[in-house]
Each structure stands twice: as structure tokens, then as C-alpha cells.
Design a protein around this motif. Structure first.
Motif, PDB file in Angstrom:
ATOM      1  N   GLN A  49      -3.810  -0.498  -3.612  1.00 38.20           N
ATOM      2  CA  GLN A  49      -4.380  -0.108  -2.304  1.00 38.20           C
ATOM      3  C   GLN A  49      -3.833   1.226  -1.802  1.00 38.20           C
ATOM      4  O   GLN A  49      -4.140   1.630  -0.698  1.00 38.20           O
ATOM      5  CB  GLN A  49      -4.044  -1.178  -1.252  1.00 38.20           C
ATOM      6  CG  GLN A  49      -4.477  -2.587  -1.585  1.00 38.20           C
ATOM      7  CD  GLN A  49      -5.968  -2.760  -1.466  1.00 38.20           C
ATOM      8  OE1 GLN A  49      -6.533  -2.497  -0.416  1.00 38.20           O
ATOM      9  NE2 GLN A  49      -6.608  -3.163  -2.545  1.00 38.20           N
ATOM     10  N   GLY A  50      -2.975   1.849  -2.592  1.00 37.32           N
ATOM     11  CA  GLY A  50      -2.413   3.137  -2.174  1.00 37.32           C
ATOM     12  C   GLY A  50      -1.377   3.009  -1.069  1.00 37.32           C
ATOM     13  O   GLY A  50      -1.189   3.938  -0.265  1.00 37.32           O
ATOM     14  N   ILE A  51      -0.688   1.874  -1.027  1.00 43.29           N
ATOM     15  CA  ILE A  51       0.324   1.660   0.023  1.00 43.29           C
ATOM     16  C   ILE A  51       1.524   2.576  -0.218  1.00 43.29           C
ATOM     17  O   ILE A  51       2.026   2.671  -1.338  1.00 43.29           O
ATOM     18  CB  ILE A  51       0.760   0.176   0.040  1.00 43.29           C
ATOM     19  CG1 ILE A  51      -0.411  -0.677   0.564  1.00 43.29           C
ATOM     20  CG2 ILE A  51       2.014  -0.046   0.886  1.00 43.29           C
ATOM     21  CD1 ILE A  51      -0.293  -2.146   0.275  1.00 43.29           C
ATOM     22  N   THR A  52       1.975   3.251   0.850  1.00 38.19           N
ATOM     23  CA  THR A  52       3.125   4.164   0.728  1.00 38.19           C
ATOM     24  C   THR A  52       4.369   3.632   1.434  1.00 38.19           C
ATOM     25  O   THR A  52       5.473   4.073   1.149  1.00 38.19           O
ATOM     26  CB  THR A  52       2.807   5.547   1.318  1.00 38.19           C
ATOM     27  OG1 THR A  52       2.514   5.374   2.730  1.00 38.19           O
ATOM     28  CG2 THR A  52       1.611   6.205   0.636  1.00 38.19           C
ATOM     29  N   LYS A  53       4.189   2.722   2.394  1.00 41.14           N
ATOM     30  CA  LYS A  53       5.335   2.187   3.145  1.00 41.14           C
ATOM     31  C   LYS A  53       5.046   0.749   3.559  1.00 41.14           C
ATOM     32  O   LYS A  53       3.881   0.388   3.778  1.00 41.14           O
ATOM     33  CB  LYS A  53       5.580   2.979   4.455  1.00 41.14           C
ATOM     34  CG  LYS A  53       5.980   4.436   4.290  1.00 41.14           C
ATOM     35  CD  LYS A  53       7.477   4.632   4.223  1.00 41.14           C
ATOM     36  CE  LYS A  53       7.867   6.006   3.717  1.00 41.14           C
ATOM     37  NZ  LYS A  53       7.804   7.073   4.710  1.00 41.14           N
ATOM     38  N   GLU A  71       8.751  -4.666  -5.328  1.00 42.05           N
ATOM     39  CA  GLU A  71       7.649  -4.903  -6.283  1.00 42.05           C
ATOM     40  C   GLU A  71       6.605  -3.786  -6.241  1.00 42.05           C
ATOM     41  O   GLU A  71       6.058  -3.416  -7.266  1.00 42.05           O
ATOM     42  CB  GLU A  71       6.953  -6.238  -5.962  1.00 42.05           C
ATOM     43  CG  GLU A  71       7.811  -7.443  -6.205  1.00 42.05           C
ATOM     44  CD  GLU A  71       7.731  -7.959  -7.652  1.00 42.05           C
ATOM     45  OE1 GLU A  71       6.789  -7.594  -8.367  1.00 42.05           O
ATOM     46  OE2 GLU A  71       8.627  -8.723  -8.038  1.00 42.05           O
ATOM     47  N   LEU A  72       6.333  -3.271  -5.034  1.00 41.76           N
ATOM     48  CA  LEU A  72       5.311  -2.220  -4.907  1.00 41.76           C
ATOM     49  C   LEU A  72       5.896  -0.823  -5.126  1.00 41.76           C
ATOM     50  O   LEU A  72       5.157   0.154  -5.231  1.00 41.76           O
ATOM     51  CB  LEU A  72       4.639  -2.289  -3.522  1.00 41.76           C
ATOM     52  CG  LEU A  72       3.669  -3.455  -3.291  1.00 41.76           C
ATOM     53  CD1 LEU A  72       3.322  -3.584  -1.812  1.00 41.76           C
ATOM     54  CD2 LEU A  72       2.384  -3.273  -4.103  1.00 41.76           C
ATOM     55  N   GLY A  73       7.238  -0.745  -5.154  1.00 38.17           N
ATOM     56  CA  GLY A  73       7.893   0.546  -5.377  1.00 38.17           C
ATOM     57  C   GLY A  73       7.771   1.495  -4.198  1.00 38.17           C
ATOM     58  O   GLY A  73       7.628   2.706  -4.373  1.00 38.17           O
ATOM     59  N   VAL A  74       7.826   0.939  -2.981  1.00 40.33           N
ATOM     60  CA  VAL A  74       7.719   1.783  -1.779  1.00 40.33           C
ATOM     61  C   VAL A  74       8.854   1.449  -0.794  1.00 40.33           C
ATOM     62  O   VAL A  74       9.383   0.333  -0.814  1.00 40.33           O
ATOM     63  CB  VAL A  74       6.348   1.605  -1.069  1.00 40.33           C
ATOM     64  CG1 VAL A  74       5.205   2.018  -1.980  1.00 40.33           C
ATOM     65  CG2 VAL A  74       6.145   0.185  -0.553  1.00 40.33           C
TER      66      VAL A  74
END
Ligand code: 5GP
Length: 190
Positions: A49-53, A71-74
Motif C-alpha cells: 500500500q506504499g505505507i511510509t510510517k 514487518e513492513l520496514g517502516v
């Protein structure tokens, strides 16, 4: 999420028809293995989903949010609670009404950490009437950032938060949805 539901049944305590106590694994003592599974599940549901934070609220949102961030690396930002604030420079500020404490407090996030380029996943331990989520949405909005969705560990579906946020068009992913706490018993929605 089956393991979470089992944990709620085995270690949760129904305090009233409105309040579930989960101090044994989420709100006081923390079960790291379960938190890791929770982080994995949020990441599965929101990947691509392009999550950054990730943005959450201190204190109980931090454990699931950090695991999801891993897990998402953010990075994970937790909004900090203050009784009152005198120094307001470079802060996004919002008020939140606490369901459990029945008091209002001030939430703040430094503008250093969140800006209009961010696409944010909100995470919290419980969704009841949606006040915490509303305040987080407000803070993210002040930064000009966008919201990918809301990840909730335990949703009490009989309270108004879910329907209010649904009506506003937010994607909500709850890992356990509680239909009722009547009779001292937890009944799940699905
Ligand atoms: P809301 O803001 O959606 O009304 O309530 C969510 C917030 O209140 C969460 O951040 C959580 O800390 C707290 N909360 C709401 N309901 C419960 C509950 O049944 N048990 C616990 N332990 N916390 C709750």
C-alpha cells in the motif's frame, strides 16, 4: 486471528458490558510472541500500500505498532500524551477523550517526524467509540499526510467507532471483533 481470540478467551477479563481487561498480554504484561504474530498479520493485510510510517498512541498501541513496523520496514511514531502543553512549537496537537480514564488529554507529534509525503497506517490496541482514531486522523491531517488504513488489535463492534470510521471511508482491519461482552462472556462477531 485465531490465536488472539483464544488468548482473549483464556486470559482476558470482562470488567463490565463495555470494558475488557487484557493486562495479561497487551496492556500491562506483554506477550512478545503474540505481538509478533499481530505485527505479521497487520503487515500481510496492509502490504503493497506504499505505507511510509505507522502512527499510534502511547502506551498500549506501541507494542503492536512496533511489530507491524518491523514487518513492513517502516518507522513507528507514537503520539505522546500531555496533561497540558506550554511549548507548542513544531508540534501537531490534538485533544483526545480517553474511554478508559474518562478524561481528556492532549496528544502531540513532532512535525520533524511526519510530513505531506507520508502515507500512514494507524494502529491501536482497542477500537471503542473511535475518539483515539479521530485524534490520530487529525494529527496526520495536520501534517498533510495521507492514511492507508487503521489496524486495530481488538474491536468492540457494539460501540460506535467502527461504524463512524466506516462511514468516513477508512479501511479498518481488526484482528478480533467482539460482538458483545454481555453476561461476563466474550462473543466474537466472526
Ligand atoms: P476509543 O477512543 O475508540 O473510544 O477507545 C479506544 C482507546 O480506549 C484505546 O486506545 C484503549 O486504550 C482504550 N480502550 C477502549 N476500550 C477498552 C477496553 O475495553 N479495554 C481496554 N483495556 N482499553 C480500552
Amino acid at each position: 486471528m485465531e490465536s488472539l481470540k483464544q488468548k482473549i478467551c483464556s486470559e482476558g477479563t470482562v470488567l463490565s458490558e463495555q470494558v475488557l481487561k487484557v493486562d495479561a498480554f497487551l496492556n500491562h504484561q506483554i506477550d512478545p510472541k503474540l505481538m509478533q504474530e499481530i505485527g505479521h498479520e497487520f503487515a500481510e493485510r496492509f502490504k503493497g500500500q506504499g505505507i511510509t510510517k505507522i502512527v499510534t498512541i502511547e502506551a498500549s498501541g506501541i507494542a503492536p505498532a512496533v511489530m507491524a513496523g518491523l514487518e513492513l520496514g517502516v518507522p513507528v511514531i507514537f503520539a505522546r500524551k500531555y496533561q497540558s502543553l506550554t511549548l507548542k512549537d513544531n508540534l501537531y496537537i490534538s485533544k483526545v477523550f480517553s474511554f478508559t480514564k474518562q478524561t481528556e488529554s492532549t496528544l502531540a507529534i513532532s512535525s520533524k517526524h511526519l510530513n505531506a509525503n507520508d502515507h500512514v497506517l494507524l494502529v491501536d490496541d482497542f477500537l471503542a467509540n473511535g475518539h483515539a482514531a479521530k485524534a490520530l486522523i487529525d494529527l496526520v491531517g495536520q501534517a498533510g499526510a495521507s492514511i492507508a488504513g487503521i489496524g486495530v488489535v481488538i474491536e468492540k463492534s457494539f460501540q460506535s467507532g467502527r461504524s463512524t470510521l466506516d462511514a468516513q471511508g477508512y479501511r479498518i482491519e481488526s484482528l478480533a471483533r467482539i460482538k458483545s461482552l454481555e453476561g461476563g462472556k466474550v462473543t466474537f462477531l466472526e
